[in-house]
Design a protein around this motif. Structure first.
Motif, PDB file in Angstrom:
ATOM      1  N   ALA A  89      14.220 126.767  49.497  1.00 34.60           N
ATOM      2  CA  ALA A  89      15.431 127.207  48.666  1.00 34.60           C
ATOM      3  C   ALA A  89      15.550 126.476  47.272  1.00 34.60           C
ATOM      4  O   ALA A  89      15.983 126.979  46.295  1.00 34.60           O
ATOM      5  N   SER A  90      15.195 125.239  47.418  1.00 36.01           N
ATOM      6  CA  SER A  90      15.174 124.497  46.093  1.00 36.01           C
ATOM      7  C   SER A  90      14.232 125.062  45.052  1.00 36.01           C
ATOM      8  O   SER A  90      14.609 125.047  43.979  1.00 36.01           O
ATOM      9  N   THR A  91      13.089 125.507  45.388  1.00 31.49           N
ATOM     10  CA  THR A  91      12.141 125.799  44.086  1.00 31.49           C
ATOM     11  C   THR A  91      12.669 127.198  43.969  1.00 31.49           C
ATOM     12  O   THR A  91      12.357 127.598  42.650  1.00 31.49           O
ATOM     13  N   VAL A  92      13.187 127.956  44.817  1.00 34.72           N
ATOM     14  CA  VAL A  92      13.659 129.310  44.189  1.00 34.72           C
ATOM     15  C   VAL A  92      14.932 129.070  43.240  1.00 34.72           C
ATOM     16  O   VAL A  92      14.731 129.553  42.286  1.00 34.72           O
ATOM     17  N   SER A  93      15.940 128.528  43.813  1.00 35.54           N
ATOM     18  CA  SER A  93      17.124 128.358  43.032  1.00 35.54           C
ATOM     19  C   SER A  93      17.127 127.459  41.549  1.00 35.54           C
ATOM     20  O   SER A  93      17.942 127.439  40.634  1.00 35.54           O
ATOM     21  N   PHE A  94      16.015 126.611  41.625  1.00 39.44           N
ATOM     22  CA  PHE A  94      15.986 125.813  40.291  1.00 39.44           C
ATOM     23  C   PHE A  94      15.014 126.271  39.487  1.00 39.44           C
ATOM     24  O   PHE A  94      14.410 125.488  38.591  1.00 39.44           O
ATOM     25  N   ALA A  95      14.199 127.353  39.784  1.00 39.03           N
ATOM     26  CA  ALA A  95      12.974 127.842  38.886  1.00 39.03           C
ATOM     27  C   ALA A  95      13.673 128.216  37.544  1.00 39.03           C
ATOM     28  O   ALA A  95      14.701 128.673  37.339  1.00 39.03           O
ATOM     29  N   GLN A  96      12.801 127.955  36.296  1.00 38.62           N
ATOM     30  CA  GLN A  96      13.070 127.840  35.099  1.00 38.62           C
ATOM     31  C   GLN A  96      12.125 128.991  34.287  1.00 38.62           C
ATOM     32  O   GLN A  96      11.082 128.780  34.616  1.00 38.62           O
ATOM     33  N   MET A 124       3.930 126.906  38.255  1.00 45.59           N
ATOM     34  CA  MET A 124       2.922 125.981  38.633  1.00 45.59           C
ATOM     35  C   MET A 124       1.977 126.874  39.566  1.00 45.59           C
ATOM     36  O   MET A 124       2.228 127.640  40.402  1.00 45.59           O
ATOM     37  N   LYS A 125       0.700 126.716  39.428  1.00 49.28           N
ATOM     38  CA  LYS A 125      -0.253 127.184  40.082  1.00 49.28           C
ATOM     39  C   LYS A 125      -0.831 126.447  41.418  1.00 49.28           C
ATOM     40  O   LYS A 125      -0.432 125.084  41.271  1.00 49.28           O
ATOM     41  N   ARG A 126      -1.385 126.881  42.155  1.00 49.84           N
ATOM     42  CA  ARG A 126      -1.936 126.238  43.160  1.00 49.84           C
ATOM     43  C   ARG A 126      -2.852 125.128  43.239  1.00 49.84           C
ATOM     44  O   ARG A 126      -2.990 124.187  44.045  1.00 49.84           O
ATOM     45  N   THR A 127      -3.311 125.077  41.966  1.00 50.54           N
ATOM     46  CA  THR A 127      -4.277 123.764  41.664  1.00 50.54           C
ATOM     47  C   THR A 127      -3.459 122.636  41.057  1.00 50.54           C
ATOM     48  O   THR A 127      -3.793 121.868  40.507  1.00 50.54           O
ATOM     49  N   THR A 128      -2.024 122.835  41.518  1.00 52.51           N
ATOM     50  CA  THR A 128      -1.376 121.711  40.971  1.00 52.51           C
ATOM     51  C   THR A 128      -1.270 121.568  39.382  1.00 52.51           C
ATOM     52  O   THR A 128      -0.767 120.430  38.760  1.00 52.51           O
ATOM     53  N   THR A 158       2.422 124.435  34.029  1.00 52.57           N
ATOM     54  CA  THR A 158       2.394 125.184  32.829  1.00 52.57           C
ATOM     55  C   THR A 158       3.626 125.396  32.165  1.00 52.57           C
ATOM     56  O   THR A 158       4.666 125.916  32.835  1.00 52.57           O
ATOM     57  N   ILE A 159       4.143 124.861  31.140  1.00 49.79           N
ATOM     58  CA  ILE A 159       5.332 125.076  30.376  1.00 49.79           C
ATOM     59  C   ILE A 159       5.163 125.820  29.081  1.00 49.79           C
ATOM     60  O   ILE A 159       4.475 125.356  28.400  1.00 49.79           O
ATOM     61  N   GLY A 161      10.788 124.508  28.992  1.00 51.70           N
ATOM     62  CA  GLY A 161      10.943 123.920  30.080  1.00 51.70           C
ATOM     63  C   GLY A 161      12.381 123.762  30.338  1.00 51.70           C
ATOM     64  O   GLY A 161      12.922 122.849  31.152  1.00 51.70           O
ATOM     65  N   GLY A 162      12.957 124.776  29.904  1.00 47.28           N
ATOM     66  CA  GLY A 162      14.532 124.699  30.182  1.00 47.28           C
ATOM     67  C   GLY A 162      15.212 123.973  29.020  1.00 47.28           C
ATOM     68  O   GLY A 162      16.551 123.854  28.872  1.00 47.28           O
ATOM     69  N   THR A 163      14.511 123.021  28.167  1.00 41.60           N
ATOM     70  CA  THR A 163      15.172 122.059  27.155  1.00 41.60           C
ATOM     71  C   THR A 163      15.543 122.970  26.036  1.00 41.60           C
ATOM     72  O   THR A 163      14.336 123.455  25.386  1.00 41.60           O
ATOM     73  N   PRO A 164      16.673 123.362  25.233  1.00 41.56           N
ATOM     74  CA  PRO A 164      16.944 124.103  24.032  1.00 41.56           C
ATOM     75  C   PRO A 164      16.198 123.355  23.018  1.00 41.56           C
ATOM     76  O   PRO A 164      16.119 122.168  22.825  1.00 41.56           O
TER      77      PRO A 164
END
Length: 135
Positions: A12-19, A24-28, A31-32, A121-124
């Motif tokens: 729930a937190s990863t879905v609601s805070f996605a920007q 993020m890829k499976r290889t950790t 990417t911004i 990354g969400g920062t104007p």
């Protein structure tokens, strides 16, 4: 039961805070992406938003443009501007054309609607543009 609750919380937190522009890829690998300013009504991919912004700005400047007396066809004016972190334009400089033509271009650009500012990354962030106009 505690593990299930923890898993649901993480999902729930990863879905609601996605920007937008952050993935993020499976290889950790994080990417911004830089998201351009967004004109009202423009959506889609980052490339589509950028193209839409430029098209809408050009249409806005041309619509209702008042040519000054003595204007010569084929005059080129280059506008250096930014879209600030509040989504408003700021003209930093102009080259070419008469002072009257430059004043009319400035009037039209400054009357554009508020846009959603570009961000990373969400920062104007401030976005710079160098726009050539040929009248």
């Amino acid at each position: 039961m505690k593990k299930l609750a923890l898993v649901l919380f993480v999902l729930a937190s990863t879905v609601s805070f996605a920007q937008e522009g952050v993935s993020m890829k499976r290889t950790t690998t994080l990417t911004i992406s830089e998201v351009p300013p967004t004109w009202p009504g423009c959506d889609g991919s980052i490339n589509q938003k950028n193209n839409c912004f430029r098209q809408k700005l050009a249409n806005h400047v041309v619509r209702g443009f008042k040519f000054p007396a003595g204007h010569k066809s084929g005059t080129r004016v280059v506008v250096d501007m930014i879209i600030n972190t509040k989504g408003r334009p700021e003209i930093k400089g102009m080259e070419g054309g008469s002072k009257e033509l430059q004043a009319e271009i400035k009037r039209k650009i400054m009357s554009m609607p508020d846009v959603k500012p570009g961000h990373s990354g969400g920062t104007p962030e401030v976005r710079k543009y160098k726009l050539p106009f040929t009248f």
